[in-house]
Design an enzyme around this catalytic site. Structure first.
Site, mmCIF file in Angstrom:
data_model
loop_
_atom_site.group_PDB
_atom_site.id
_atom_site.type_symbol
_atom_site.label_atom_id
_atom_site.label_comp_id
_atom_site.label_asym_id
_atom_site.label_seq_id
_atom_site.Cartn_x
_atom_site.Cartn_y
_atom_site.Cartn_z
ATOM 1 N N HIS A 84 -6.638 -1.901 1.432
ATOM 2 C CA HIS A 84 -6.262 -2.593 0.193
ATOM 3 C C HIS A 84 -5.917 -1.595 -0.919
ATOM 4 O O HIS A 84 -5.237 -1.951 -1.874
ATOM 5 C CB HIS A 84 -7.296 -3.635 -0.233
ATOM 6 C CG HIS A 84 -8.518 -3.111 -0.924
ATOM 7 N ND1 HIS A 84 -9.727 -2.943 -0.286
ATOM 8 C CD2 HIS A 84 -8.739 -2.723 -2.205
ATOM 9 C CE1 HIS A 84 -10.622 -2.485 -1.132
ATOM 10 N NE2 HIS A 84 -10.055 -2.339 -2.315
ATOM 11 N N ASP A 220 -10.412 -2.632 6.902
ATOM 12 C CA ASP A 220 -9.839 -2.257 5.605
ATOM 13 C C ASP A 220 -9.721 -0.727 5.457
ATOM 14 O O ASP A 220 -10.447 -0.104 4.699
ATOM 15 C CB ASP A 220 -10.717 -2.844 4.488
ATOM 16 C CG ASP A 220 -9.986 -2.936 3.163
ATOM 17 O OD1 ASP A 220 -8.972 -2.235 2.996
ATOM 18 O OD2 ASP A 220 -10.438 -3.698 2.291
ATOM 19 N N SER A 652 -14.101 1.542 -3.725
ATOM 20 C CA SER A 652 -13.355 1.251 -2.519
ATOM 21 C C SER A 652 -12.850 2.542 -1.914
ATOM 22 O O SER A 652 -12.284 3.378 -2.616
ATOM 23 C CB SER A 652 -12.171 0.348 -2.826
ATOM 24 O OG SER A 652 -12.587 -0.971 -2.819
HETATM 25 N N1 ARG Z 1 -12.683 -7.207 -3.206
HETATM 26 C C1 ARG Z 1 -12.216 -5.920 -2.822
HETATM 27 C C2 ARG Z 1 -12.005 -5.046 -4.074
HETATM 28 O O1 ARG Z 1 -12.450 -5.400 -5.120
HETATM 29 C C3 ARG Z 1 -10.993 -6.005 -1.968
HETATM 30 C C4 ARG Z 1 -9.782 -6.556 -2.624
HETATM 31 C C5 ARG Z 1 -8.543 -6.639 -1.779
HETATM 32 N N2 ARG Z 1 -8.413 -7.866 -1.023
HETATM 33 C C6 ARG Z 1 -7.888 -9.042 -1.500
HETATM 34 N N3 ARG Z 1 -7.863 -10.076 -0.702
HETATM 35 N N4 ARG Z 1 -7.412 -9.200 -2.698
HETATM 36 O O2 ARG Z 1 -11.083 -4.313 -4.277
HETATM 37 N N1 GLU Z 2 -12.943 -3.618 -3.484
HETATM 38 C C1 GLU Z 2 -13.479 -2.882 -4.581
HETATM 39 C C2 GLU Z 2 -12.610 -1.691 -4.990
HETATM 40 O O1 GLU Z 2 -11.422 -1.748 -4.936
HETATM 41 C C3 GLU Z 2 -14.866 -2.484 -4.259
HETATM 42 C C4 GLU Z 2 -15.693 -3.681 -4.324
HETATM 43 C C5 GLU Z 2 -16.568 -3.667 -5.526
HETATM 44 O O2 GLU Z 2 -16.123 -4.007 -6.619
HETATM 45 O O3 GLU Z 2 -17.714 -3.297 -5.311
HETATM 46 O O4 GLU Z 2 -13.065 -0.696 -5.485
#
Ligand code: ARG
Ligand code: GLU
Length: 716
Positions: A84, A220, A652
C-alpha cells in the site's frame, strides 16, 4: 524468606511479561530507559545493536520512504516496504495495456526497474539531544512569538553546524510540546526504483472490507531499490547511476513466531496525541470525526460509482480512493474505541489529579495554576472555528480542481509580463508538466459531482459568517441548484480543459494573465482563500498556538507529577522503537482471536463473492497443490500475525524484529478495536498487524517466480 523472594521475582517477571507496554521510544534513549525491560521480555541483543553512531547498527537499515517506513534486506540496496506504500508508484506506472495493478510487476533485471520521480529514501545518520542549546536564549518573560523566534534561530545554527561540509540535511524537532528538542541528521537518496509488487488481489487482498481489521490475509509488501553514484552517494536519477551498496541489511528469520515471542517494530511513526485533554478528545469524537466521516463517505460513493462504471476511472482513482477511505475507516474505529474506553472521563480524571497536585503548593499554583482554566476557555473558542476549519479542508479543498487551480494560481502570482522568451519557456514548462500530471488521473465527471456535493454540504453545515462570497451567486442566480452551478462553473472555466490550458502556453503573446484571473474557478478559489485561509485558518491556528503554549507546562507538570509513568514523546515522524509480544486478543464478548492467519483464510474469504476477496487463480492452485516450498510451517502457509507493539500511521513497512534482531515480518496495519491508540492505548485490545516474512518470500518465489531476489537476501 529466600523462597518468598523467588516467588516475588517470578511474579514480577510474569507480570511484566503479561503487560504489553505502550510507547514509541527514542533509539538514543533505549539504553537509559528501556533496554532492561526489553531484555527481560526476550530481546537478546543490546541497545548499541539497535542504534549506534560508532559502528553499524540496525538503524542503518531502516528508512523513511514516502509517508512510510522501509527496511533494507540486501547489500544491494533492496528495500522492502508495504504494497500500500508502493501503491501510488504501481498505479502511476499502470495503464490499461500495462495493468500492473491487476497483474503485479516484477523487474527481471536492473534495466527493468522503474524510476519514481519524487520518491526518496532517507536514512538517519544520527540524533542528539539539543534541548539545552535550543532553549538557552529562551526565558519565561518572552511572548510565544519571541520564544519561537529564539528557538528557530538556535535550531537553525545547530542544523547548519551539524551538516557543514556534508550532503546531509538536518532537522530539529520538538518533543513533549517544546519541553525537549532533538537534532536529526539525515541522508536522502533520490533515485529509488520499483523492483517488484504482487497483484493488488494479493497486495491489497481484503481491500477496504478488511482494512484496519484482524483477521487479515493481505500480502502487503513490495520491493524498491536504491541507486547511487559511483561513490555510493545520493544523486539525482540518471541511467548511469549504480546500485547502492548498503552497509547494513537485516538478516531474515523464517522460523516464524509463537504466541508470547518478543517483537519490536523499528520505524518512523507519523503522529500521535497521547496528551490531549478531555476537551480535545470531546471535539474529536463528537464533532470532527463524525463530520469528516460523513464528508468522505459522500466523496467515496461518487468515486466508487464511476470507478465501477469505467476502467479508466478505476485506474485513475484507485490510489486516491484508497487514501480517502483509509482515514474514513480509521476515524470510525477510533470513535468506537474512545467511547469504549470512556476516554473523555479518563482524561478528566487525569486533569483532576493534575489540579489536585497543583493545589498542594503555592509555588505550583503560581507555575501551573492558570493551565486548566485556560484550557477551558481556549477550547471554547476553538470549538467555534472547528467545523469551518474541517469543512474547509475536507469539503472545499477536497475538490481536486480547486487544489489544482490553487497551485496554478501560485505560479501565476510569479508570472511577469516582461518575461524574456527563455523565461516564458521555463514558466510554461512548469505549468505544462503540472497540467499533464494533473489530468492524467483526473475525471471531470467525478470531480464535478464532488464539487456540487461538497459545496452543498458546506452551505448546509457551516454558519453564514463563514460562507465564501460565491455562495451569494448560488443563492441568487442558481436558486441553490448546486448541480447547475457546478455545470456552469466547469463549462465556463478554462482549467477543466487540458487542451485549452496547453494552447494558452503555445504563444507567449496570447498569454493573458488578466483573463485567467477572471476565470470563475480562480474567483471561487479567491473567495475560499479569503474566508478560509485568511480568516478561519488564521484564527484556528492562533488558538492552537496558544494551546501549545499551555500543553508545554501541562505535559512538564504531568511528568513531574508521575515520574514513574511511561511518558514517552508523541510520534512526530522521527525514528522510534516499539516493543511488545506476539499475542491474540478478544475483540468482544465470547470471541478470541488467534495470533496468526493462513492461506486457508484467503480461500475461505474468496468464496464469499465479495470483490475485495477475489484472488488470482495461480494462488489458488498453489494452495490446492500444497506447494509452499520451504516457507510453510506444519503444512500451513502463514500470512499475518499480530502483536502488542504500539504503532501508528507511518509505521507501515517497518521491520518487525525478533529477539535475535532478525526480520520476521513487516508492519502494515492496526486491528480495528485498537485504532484509538493514537490518543489512548489499551493493552487489552491494541494490536499491530504484520505480514509474515514467510508469506513475502513465498509470494516472491513461488507465486511470482522472482526467486532471484531471494538470492540477494540473508535468509536463515
Ligand atoms: N490501514 C493501513 C494504513 O493505514 C493500510 C491502508 C491501505 N489499504 C486500504 N485499503 N486503503 O495505511
Ligand atoms: N497502514 C498504516 C501506515 O500506512 C499503519 C497502520 C497504523 O496506522 O498503525 O502507516
Amino acid at each position: 524468606m529466600k523462597f518468598l523472594f523467588l516467588i516475588l521475582i517470578c511474579f514480577s517477571v510474569l507480570f511484566q511479561h503479561a503487560t504489553p507496554r505502550e510507547g514509541m521510544w527514542l533509539p538514543l534513549l533505549l539504553e537509559k530507559y528501556n533496554i532492561e525491560e526489553m531484555q527481560q521480555k526476550g530481546f537478546r541483543l543490546t541497545a548499541e545493536d539497535i542504534y549506534s553512531i560508532n559502528h553499524n547498527s540496525m538503524k542503518d537499515a531502516v528508512v523513511r520512504i514516502g509517508g512510510c517506513t522501509g527496511v533494507v534486506v540486501s547489500d544491494r540496496g533492496l528495500v522492502l516496504t508495504n504494497y500500500h506504500c508502493a501503491y501510488g508508484s504501481v498505479q502511476s506506472h499502470s495503464s490499461i495495456d500495462n495493468d500492473y495493478l491487476t497483474d503485479g510487476f516484477w523487474a527481471l533485471s536492473a534495466d527493468e526497474e522503474l524510476p519514481n520521480p519524487g520518491l526518496s529514501v532517507t536514512f538517519l545518520v544520527r540524533m542528539e539531544d539539543v534541548t539545552e542549546i535550543v532553549t538557552r536564549e529562551v526565558n519565561e518573560g518572552m511572548s510565544e512569538g519571541e520564544m519561537r523566534d529564539a528557538i528557530m534561530v538556535a535550531s537553525g545554527s545547530i542544523k547548519k553546524d551539524a551538516v557543514a561540509g556534508t550532503s546531509y540535511h538536518a532537522e530539529v524537532n520538538s518533543f513533549y510540546y517544546g519541553n525537549e528538542y532533538y537534532l536529526f541528521v539525515y541522508d536522502t537518496f533520490e533515485d529509488v526504483r520499483l523492483v517488484g509488487a504482487p497483484p493488488s488481489a494479493i497486495g491489497k487482498f481484503g481491500g477496504d472490507t478488511d482494512n484496519w481489521m484482524w483477521p487479515r490475509h493481505t500480502g502487503d509488501f513490495a520491493f524498491y531499490r536504491i541507486y547511487a553514484n559511483e561513490d555510493n552517494r545520493p544523486v539525482r536519477f540518471s541511467d548511469n547511476n549504480v546500485v547502492f551498496q548498503s552497509p547494513v541489511h537485516f538478516p531474515i528469520s523464517t522460523n516464524g513466531v509463537e504466541e508470547g515471542d518478543f517483537t519490536m517494530v523499528y520505524g518512523f511513526p507519523g503522529s500521535t496525541r497521547q496528551y490531549l485533554t478531555s476537551h480535545a478528545v470531546r471535539l474529536i469524537t463528537e464533532l470532527i470525526n463524525p463530520h469528516n466521516i460523513r464528508l468522505r463517505e459522500i466523496r467515496m460513493n461518487i468515486m466508487e460509482r464511476e470507478m465501477e462504471f469505467c476502467d479508466t476511472v478505476r485506474i485513475q482513482y484507485s490510489s486516491k480512493f484508497a487514501s480517502v477511505s483509509n482515514a474514513w475507516k480509521r476515524w470510525q474505529g477510533e470513535n468506537i474505541g474512545l467511547a469504549r474506553l470512556d476516554a473523555v472521563e479518563k482524561k478528566k480524571e487525569i486533569e483532576n489529579r493534575f489540579s489536585a497536585w497543583v493545589h498542594t503548593s503555592p509555588r505550583r499554583i503560581e507555575v501551573y495554576g492558570h493551565i486548566m482554566p485556560a484550557f477551558d476557555s481556549l477550547y471554547d473558542k476553538l470549538q467555534h472555528y472547528t467545523l469551518p476549519r474541517y469543512y474547509g479542508h475536507e469539503a472545499l479543498y477536497s475538490i481536486e480542481i480547486i487544489r489544482f487551480v490553487n497551485e496554478f494560481r501560485i505560479l501565476l502570482e510569479a508570472y511577469d509580463p516582461e518575461y524574456s522568451e527563455v523565461e516564458f519557456e521555463r514558466f510554461s514548462n512548469i505549468i505544462r508538466a503540472g497540467t499533464e500530471n494533473f489530468f492524467k488521473d483526473f475525471s471531470i465527471s467525478v470531480d464535478k459531482e464532488i464539487f456540487s456535493n461538497m459545496i452543498r454540504e458546506y452551505y448546509a453545515n457551516i454558519d453564514r459568517q463563514f460562507h465564501p462570497s460565491f455562495f451569494t451567486d448560488i443563492e441568487n442566480k442558481f436558486d441553490r441548484d448546486y448541480d447547475l452551478y457546478a455545470e456552469h462553473v466547469f463549462s465556463e472555466s478554462i482549467f477543466t480543459d487540458k487542451h485549452d490550458i496547453l494552447e494558452l502556453l503555445d504563444i507567449p503573446d496570447d498569454f493573458k494573465l488578466e483573463e485567467l484571473m477572471n476565470d470563475p474557478l480562480i474567483q471561487i478559489l479567491d473567495d475560499i482563500r479569503l474566508v478560509y485561509d485568511e480568516h478561519v485558518l488564521v484564527e484556528y491556528n492562533n488558538i492552537n498556538d496558544q494551546l501549545t503554549s499551555l500543553y508545554r507546562p501541562y505535559v512538564r507538570g504531568l511528568r513531574l507529577m508521575e515520574p514513574d509513568s511511561a511518558y514517552y514523546p508523541d510520534a512526530n515522524r522521527t525514528l522510534r522503537v516499539s516493543f511488545g509480544e506476539v499475542k491474540g486478543y478478544s475483540p468482544r464478548d465470547a470471541v478470541n482471536y488467534k495470533y496468526y492467519s493462513t492461506l486457508q483464510g484467503v480461500i475461505e474469504k474468496s468464496i464469499s463473492g465479495n470483490p475485495d476477496y477475489e484472488i488470482p487463480g495461480h494462488l489458488e492452485e498453489l494452495y490446492h497443490a500444497n506447494d509452499y516450498g520451504p516457507w510453510s510451517a506444519d503444512n500451513e502457509m502463514r500470512i499475518g500475525f499480530i502483536a502488542s507493539n504500539h504503532t501508528t500511521g507511518g509505521n507501515s513497512g517497518s521491520p518487525v524484529i525478533n529477539g535475535d534482531g532478525h526480520l520476521i515480518g513487516i508492519n502494515f496495519d492496526r486491528a480495528w478495536e485498537g485504532t484509538m491508540s493514537d490518543i489512548m492505548f489499551d493493552p487489552e485490545k491494541c494490536r499491530n498487524i504484520s505480514v509474515d516474512i514467510n508469506y513475502i518470500l513465498f509470494i516472491t518465489d513461488r507465486y511470482a517466480g522472482a526467486g532471484y531476489l531471494l538470492d540477494e537476501m540473508t535468509i536463515f
